[in-house]
Design a protein around this motif. Sequence first.
Motif, PDB file in Angstrom:
ATOM      1  N   ARG A  48       0.828  -1.194   0.000  1.00  0.00           N
ATOM      2  CA  ARG A  48       0.000   0.000   0.000  1.00  0.00           C
ATOM      3  C   ARG A  48       0.868   1.251   0.000  1.00  0.00           C
ATOM      4  NH1 ARG A  48      -3.617  -1.188   5.138  1.00  0.00           N
ATOM      5  NH2 ARG A  48      -1.504  -1.513   5.908  1.00  0.00           N
ATOM      6  N   ASP A 169      -4.776  -4.765  11.726  1.00  0.00           N
ATOM      7  CA  ASP A 169      -4.000  -4.455  10.529  1.00  0.00           C
ATOM      8  C   ASP A 169      -2.498  -4.512  10.775  1.00  0.00           C
ATOM      9  OD1 ASP A 169      -3.859  -2.241  12.147  1.00  0.00           O
ATOM     10  OD2 ASP A 169      -4.463  -0.787  10.616  1.00  0.00           O
ATOM     11  N   HIS A 170      -2.096  -4.820  12.003  1.00  0.00           N
ATOM     12  CA  HIS A 170      -0.680  -5.029  12.288  1.00  0.00           C
ATOM     13  C   HIS A 170      -0.542  -5.908  13.528  1.00  0.00           C
ATOM     14  CE1 HIS A 170      -1.636  -1.550  14.897  1.00  0.00           C
ATOM     15  NE2 HIS A 170      -0.618  -1.937  15.659  1.00  0.00           N
ATOM     16  N   ASP A 219       0.164  -5.387   7.976  1.00  0.00           N
ATOM     17  CA  ASP A 219      -0.527  -6.122   6.926  1.00  0.00           C
ATOM     18  C   ASP A 219      -0.424  -5.358   5.615  1.00  0.00           C
ATOM     19  OD1 ASP A 219      -2.120  -7.935   5.587  1.00  0.00           O
ATOM     20  OD2 ASP A 219      -3.999  -7.093   6.323  1.00  0.00           O
TER      21      ASP A 219
END
Length: 325
Positions: A48, A169-170, A219
Amino acid sequence: MPNLDRRRFLRDAAATTALVSAGGLAATSATPAQAAPPAAAPAPTTRRSGAVSFRWWGTAGWRVDIGNRTVLVDPYLSRIDTGLFTGPFNQAAKLTVRADVIDPRVDRATTVLVTHTHWDHFMDVPYIAGRTGARVFGTLTAYHLGLAYGVPSGQLSAVKGGEVLDFGDHTIEVVGSLHSRNASYSVAFPGVRVSPPPLPATIADLPEGDTLGYLLRVDGGPSVYFTGASDVAERNLTGLAPDVAMVAMQSATTTGDYLPRLLAGLGYPKVVVPVHYDNFETPLQNPPVVAPADRTRLNEMIAAIRRISPRSRVLVPEYETAYRF
């Protein structure tokens, strides 16, 4: 793709040097103490763009923004004068939190990671926890010191190494580590706190309290290892294989083969970022102030990294610059 497989794929990709950007531009410098030679163009990536940024706050401190979450590592912004760089060193220096410096920089925080509890890593943490409501992770000493400062127990999480904490997300993996030793083979302000002490008043009231490292895996983004001191328990690094390592500079040579053991244990990261090289008793302004002896050590560290891990890129950070890996 599982984290381990993803990391192996990224590390074995065609590009042998990492893309490191500051505000979207490649981080470069004209001086040997600032960055490695320009890297070759990287292979295309599916990560991303712009989702994660890393800002160095001096010493071993970092602000990491992951979407709408902010992770702080050893956030020390007050940078009080103890005489450490100018002499004589004053072990009775008062712990003076500078809200005027902290507040403009800490608009939010969800997580604070503490590597150890010396003043230049922990002193501002209780104030930041109170200001933001962030959860603080650290050793049992960090837990008890937090209680002494009045941080609610519900915001404090004691960890010891081996924990893998999932934030959606992490993830954050806690790694047992070691603190560096001075020229006398001693640790400054040794000791732990097994119960809440009286409210700390001086820098000597904040002992080392054991030392941790942290591996942040994002992520769809990088995996980054954070150190807070220049020693290593390399057997605890097996399998971590981060893309990026934030590596504290040695101030003494009493720890044998520090960089070779650390870099080998981490699998020779694609990017190595020296930290804890600055004079952290000066204002947080670029260019960072570096003591002459530390400038020599920094240049020697850069040369050693290039020799030990020639495929790693060395990035010497400046304050508050948004780096993306």
